[in-house]
Design an enzyme around this catalytic site. Structure first.
Site, mmCIF file in Angstrom:
data_model
loop_
_atom_site.group_PDB
_atom_site.id
_atom_site.type_symbol
_atom_site.label_atom_id
_atom_site.label_comp_id
_atom_site.label_asym_id
_atom_site.label_seq_id
_atom_site.Cartn_x
_atom_site.Cartn_y
_atom_site.Cartn_z
ATOM 1 N N ASN A 44 99.863 16.404 14.651
ATOM 2 C CA ASN A 44 98.870 16.933 13.724
ATOM 3 C C ASN A 44 99.545 17.403 12.442
ATOM 4 O OD1 ASN A 44 99.944 19.070 15.318
ATOM 5 N ND2 ASN A 44 98.184 20.371 14.926
ATOM 6 N N GLU A 46 98.450 19.670 9.226
ATOM 7 C CA GLU A 46 97.423 20.539 8.667
ATOM 8 C C GLU A 46 97.565 20.658 7.153
ATOM 9 O OE1 GLU A 46 97.522 24.143 11.036
ATOM 10 O OE2 GLU A 46 96.650 23.060 12.751
ATOM 11 N N ASN A 47 96.590 21.335 6.566
ATOM 12 C CA ASN A 47 96.577 21.510 5.117
ATOM 13 C C ASN A 47 95.900 22.842 4.808
ATOM 14 O OD1 ASN A 47 95.316 21.043 2.236
ATOM 15 N ND2 ASN A 47 96.874 19.483 2.526
ATOM 16 N N CYS A 55 94.447 15.043 13.122
ATOM 17 C CA CYS A 55 94.851 15.164 14.531
ATOM 18 C C CYS A 55 96.007 14.222 14.884
ATOM 19 C CB CYS A 55 93.684 14.818 15.438
ATOM 20 S SG CYS A 55 92.352 16.016 15.428
ATOM 21 N N GLU A 57 96.338 12.371 17.628
ATOM 22 C CA GLU A 57 95.916 11.089 18.225
ATOM 23 C C GLU A 57 95.644 10.046 17.152
ATOM 24 O OE1 GLU A 57 94.831 14.123 18.827
ATOM 25 O OE2 GLU A 57 93.898 14.315 20.794
ATOM 26 N N CYS A 94 89.878 15.682 20.813
ATOM 27 C CA CYS A 94 88.618 16.159 20.223
ATOM 28 C C CYS A 94 87.613 15.011 20.138
ATOM 29 C CB CYS A 94 88.869 16.766 18.844
ATOM 30 S SG CYS A 94 89.105 15.536 17.545
ATOM 31 N N CYS A 97 88.485 12.132 17.779
ATOM 32 C CA CYS A 97 89.572 11.299 18.314
ATOM 33 C C CYS A 97 89.079 10.421 19.458
ATOM 34 C CB CYS A 97 90.744 12.168 18.755
ATOM 35 S SG CYS A 97 91.673 12.836 17.346
HETATM 36 N N1 THU Z 1 94.197 18.764 17.072
HETATM 37 C C1 THU Z 1 94.771 17.564 17.374
HETATM 38 O O1 THU Z 1 95.832 17.213 16.826
HETATM 39 N N2 THU Z 1 94.162 16.770 18.288
HETATM 40 C C2 THU Z 1 93.011 17.075 18.933
HETATM 41 O O2 THU Z 1 92.478 16.258 19.675
HETATM 42 C C3 THU Z 1 92.403 18.389 18.746
HETATM 43 C C4 THU Z 1 92.958 19.235 17.663
HETATM 44 C C5 THU Z 1 94.839 19.621 16.060
HETATM 45 C C6 THU Z 1 94.098 19.702 14.766
HETATM 46 C C7 THU Z 1 94.530 21.046 14.215
HETATM 47 O O3 THU Z 1 95.729 20.857 13.477
HETATM 48 C C8 THU Z 1 94.847 21.871 15.461
HETATM 49 O O4 THU Z 1 94.924 20.949 16.533
HETATM 50 C C9 THU Z 1 93.812 22.926 15.772
HETATM 51 O O5 THU Z 1 92.551 22.388 15.850
#
Ligand code: THU
Length: 137
Positions: A44, A46-47, A55, A57, A94, A97
């Site tokens: 993942n 983020e920003n 994400c 995946e 999620c 994904c």
């Molecule tokens: N996140 C993922 O990388 N994959 C998922 O399936 C669920 C959430 C990440 C996104 C964000 O950076 C952090 O988890 C919190 O939501």
């Protein structure tokens, strides 16, 4: 099959250590094997503009498509996550994904840690009943 899943789980753990997650503190990694037999990973990213983050995946899927093109088909994918407090967190893919996973392999085997600490293994299609299919217009 067990060996493949274990290797993907380990690769996902390692990918999670590369995550950029200063806002949530949740470090997520994904590792997948394509039907062609190649391994791709994602984490993942983020920003500060929170919805811009992505994400693990879908990052792994993007890496696979970049390498294999439109022929890419998903065979298996593992997700792993940790935080400063917990080295082994339960994180299922999620909803967004899940939609991305079924696009490349409805019967792909997806594995992730459940709340009881055991690894779930399930076909992608079972994670997303009533998936969106773009209708012909
Ligand atoms: N996140 C993922 O990388 N994959 C998922 O399936 C669920 C959430 C990440 C996104 C964000 O950076 C952090 O988890 C919190 O939501």
């Amino acid at each position: 099959m067990g060996d493949v899943m274990d290797a993907l789980r380990e690769a996902a753990n390692l990918a999670a250590t590369r995550a950029y997650a200063p806002y949530s503190g949740l470090f997520v990694g994904a590792a997948l094997r394509s039907v062609q037999g190649n391994i791709y990973r994602g984490c993942n990213v983020e920003n500060g503009a929170l919805p811009v983050g992505g994400c693990a995946e879908r990052a792994a899927i993007a890496a696979a498509v970049l390498a294999e093109g439109a022929d890419f088909q998903l065979a298996e994918l593992a997700v792993a996550a940790f935080s400063a407090k917990d080295p082994f967190l339960a994180v299922a893919p999620c909803g967004a994904c899940r939609q991305a996973l079924v696009e490349f392999g409805k019967e792909a085997q997806i594995t992730f840690r459940s709340a009881d600490g055991n690894w779930v293994v399930t076909p992608a299609s079972a994670l997303l009943p009533h998936l969106f299919v773009l209708p012909e217009t």
